[in-house]
Design an enzyme around this catalytic site. Sequence first.
Site, PDB file in Angstrom:
ATOM      1  N   LYS A 208       7.346   6.146   9.177  1.00 31.14           N
ATOM      2  CA  LYS A 208       6.049   5.516   9.415  1.00 31.14           C
ATOM      3  C   LYS A 208       6.236   4.018   9.700  1.00 31.14           C
ATOM      4  CE  LYS A 208       1.633   4.625   7.188  1.00 31.14           C
ATOM      5  NZ  LYS A 208       0.730   4.886   6.075  1.00 31.14           N
ATOM      6  N   GLU A 214      17.104   3.696   4.097  1.00 27.31           N
ATOM      7  CA  GLU A 214      17.855   4.955   4.168  1.00 27.31           C
ATOM      8  C   GLU A 214      17.790   5.537   5.580  1.00 27.31           C
ATOM      9  OE1 GLU A 214      15.665   4.098   1.918  1.00 27.31           O
ATOM     10  OE2 GLU A 214      16.251   4.754  -0.096  1.00 27.31           O
ATOM     11  N   GLY A 269       2.227   8.544   4.168  1.00 21.78           N
ATOM     12  CA  GLY A 269       3.474   9.273   4.430  1.00 21.78           C
ATOM     13  C   GLY A 269       3.439  10.690   3.875  1.00 21.78           C
ATOM     14  N   ARG A 270       2.955  10.848   2.653  1.00 19.88           N
ATOM     15  CA  ARG A 270       2.966  12.178   2.018  1.00 19.88           C
ATOM     16  C   ARG A 270       1.843  13.070   2.525  1.00 19.88           C
ATOM     17  NH1 ARG A 270       2.059   7.994  -1.298  1.00 19.88           N
ATOM     18  NH2 ARG A 270       0.094   7.834  -2.424  1.00 19.88           N
ATOM     19  N   GLU A 355       3.570  10.957  -6.246  1.00 21.79           N
ATOM     20  CA  GLU A 355       3.458   9.632  -5.617  1.00 21.79           C
ATOM     21  C   GLU A 355       1.968   9.271  -5.498  1.00 21.79           C
ATOM     22  OE1 GLU A 355       4.831   8.527  -1.479  1.00 21.79           O
ATOM     23  OE2 GLU A 355       6.518   7.718  -2.592  1.00 21.79           O
ATOM     24  N   HIS A 386      14.449  34.024 -14.450  1.00 22.44           N
ATOM     25  CA  HIS A 386      15.745  34.221 -15.111  1.00 22.44           C
ATOM     26  C   HIS A 386      16.376  32.899 -15.494  1.00 22.44           C
ATOM     27  CE1 HIS A 386      15.859  38.554 -14.493  1.00 22.44           C
ATOM     28  NE2 HIS A 386      15.125  38.288 -13.424  1.00 22.44           N
ATOM     29  N   LYS A 506      13.522  -0.724  -4.551  1.00 22.39           N
ATOM     30  CA  LYS A 506      14.027  -1.004  -3.191  1.00 22.39           C
ATOM     31  C   LYS A 506      14.481  -2.453  -3.088  1.00 22.39           C
ATOM     32  CE  LYS A 506      10.725   1.961  -0.706  1.00 22.39           C
ATOM     33  NZ  LYS A 506       9.623   1.942   0.258  1.00 22.39           N
TER      34      LYS A 506
HETATM   35  O1  F6P Z   1       9.429   4.923  -0.751  1.00 21.12           O
HETATM   36  C1  F6P Z   1       8.264   5.651  -0.643  1.00 21.12           C
HETATM   37  C2  F6P Z   1       7.807   5.816   0.779  1.00 21.12           C
HETATM   38  O2  F6P Z   1       7.140   4.666   1.192  1.00 21.12           O
HETATM   39  C3  F6P Z   1       6.947   7.046   0.934  1.00 21.12           C
HETATM   40  O3  F6P Z   1       5.637   6.832   0.602  1.00 21.12           O
HETATM   41  C4  F6P Z   1       7.186   7.412   2.354  1.00 21.12           C
HETATM   42  O4  F6P Z   1       6.814   8.741   2.616  1.00 21.12           O
HETATM   43  C5  F6P Z   1       8.665   7.168   2.459  1.00 21.12           C
HETATM   44  O5  F6P Z   1       8.895   6.018   1.668  1.00 21.12           O
HETATM   45  C6  F6P Z   1       9.198   6.975   3.838  1.00 21.12           C
HETATM   46  O6  F6P Z   1       8.585   5.903   4.497  1.00 21.12           O
HETATM   47  P1  F6P Z   1       8.694   5.725   6.046  1.00 21.12           P
HETATM   48  O7  F6P Z   1       8.084   6.917   6.697  1.00 21.12           O
HETATM   49  O8  F6P Z   1       7.962   4.466   6.368  1.00 21.12           O
HETATM   50  O9  F6P Z   1      10.145   5.634   6.397  1.00 21.12           O
END
Ligand code: F6P
Length: 543
Positions: A208, A214, A269-270, A355, A386, A506
Amino acid sequence: MPATRLRDRPAWQALAGHHAQIERRHLRELFAEDPGRGERLCAEAAGLYLDYSKNRITDETLDLLVRLARESEVEQRRDMMFAGKPINTSEHRSVLHIALRMPKGASLTVDGVDVVAQVHDVLDRMADFAHRIRSGEWKGHTGRPIRNIVNVGIGGSDLGPVMAYEALRHYSARDMTFRFVSNVDSTDLVEATRDLSAEETLFIVSSKTFGTLETLTNAHSARDWVVGQLGSEEAVARHFVAVSTNAERVREFGIDTANMFGFWDWVGGRYSMDSAIGLSTMIAIGPERFADMLAGFHAMDEHFRTAPLSENLPVLMGLLAVWYGNFFGAQSIGVMPYEQYLKRFPAYLQQLTMESNGKRVTVDGVPVGYDTGPVYWGEPGTNGQHSFYQLIHQGTRLIPVDLIGFGKTLNPLGDHHDILSSNVFAQAQALAFGRTEEEVRAEGTPPDVVPHRVMPGNRPTNVLLAEKLTPRILGALVALYEHSVFTQGTIWGIDSFDQWGVELGKQLAVRIIPELTGETEPRLTHDSSTNALIRHYRRLKQT
Ligand code: F6P
């Protein structure tokens, strides 16, 4: 925010008193007193049947919970969301994932812009692109068609795509390979690409913000992998597309914005698997089935928007979560799909629920003074039985469970499906009714073993049933949980749409990275534990 604080609302106080009575009642009694309970306490919408009769509730409980929803202004706040009002107050944003699945021709105008028209412009571009990839018309740098799709993203930019791909794999292009890279641990990317040829691989960089460390780290390494194999920077244009709200950063990364699919800051995002973030899903199942999935989401949205609270599936599930969390002290909710294709659904729900509702202050910044979001967790069907179901059956904690089953399997094989489904019903039955001491004795159990075999029961479940897992049902199921989360968050008076709690870690990581990578011993100014850990890590690295 309603004028009265949650704990002072009449329905809350009535529920507190009522809980003292209900706590002593057993589901065995409640069913014995009302033989029709199992047919009465159920509701159906968008192809999903919810049996909520095996909950520790009476009609009075339901009335009070619905009153609590009214006093908490769930309907007003729901209508504000659907009208595009900025209910995400800490980020000053509208919350409009419901617009992502409105049908073509519908309209929702926010700040003078018809967001539904925008949504369908992007969907049309995605459909065109998906057709070109699926048909082989889109060629890689060396002229070969794309056969492998690798989605690079994390959080909502990964969990939705990977969950939906797994859930709808049955409907996917089987001549293509789909991989999902999220972890900055290099193993994730290396394992995902080791057997792929760059010539036939397309990376979808999904972020987003396009600023997530990452994802950018993985995307840069993926670019090196492509350029390394194909020998030219020019290959990037044919092997990378982006999904983002941030065109500027996409350009900086080197992806042509003509190959970018956008969405908007009013999509959390979620809550984004049905936006352009679902591009990998659309390529996997095709645009028509993607549209079916959106129709399922929309059907549940409409149910949530229009059904009376007492018959409203997401409202009922949200209220039950509040009932157990705030009055019984339940700390978690299990979600167990009896459908192998839904194996990633609990992981997906963890971000959606935790979240969203893992918050400690109300929207006006005041500490809540009651428990908010429960821990959601789960595993597919009988595997859990199980492993950890023992604790749910006989442990000391109350864990309400959602069991999700289907009338038909997508892979008929002998009597597997009936055996699987028998477990849905048997588990709900065993959890609710248990086995009394008398029953255990009557079976001839040795006296010393009797206490170990007694099953207390009175453990609540919701059972969700649908005909079979289709794109449409998946959409309805996700929307059901989204709106249940909304209902819970509204009652607690929190902002379910921000996530400030993930920021500090972060920022600290960014500060620590150079202390790990630098050649010379850094001057460490953290707490003594962090300093010692960093020193120890550097020693391990150098041996
Ligand atoms: O670290 C949490 C977050 O901001 C989430 O809310 C989001 O889905 C994810 O990181 C990834 O963010 P982006 O789509 O901006 O890379």
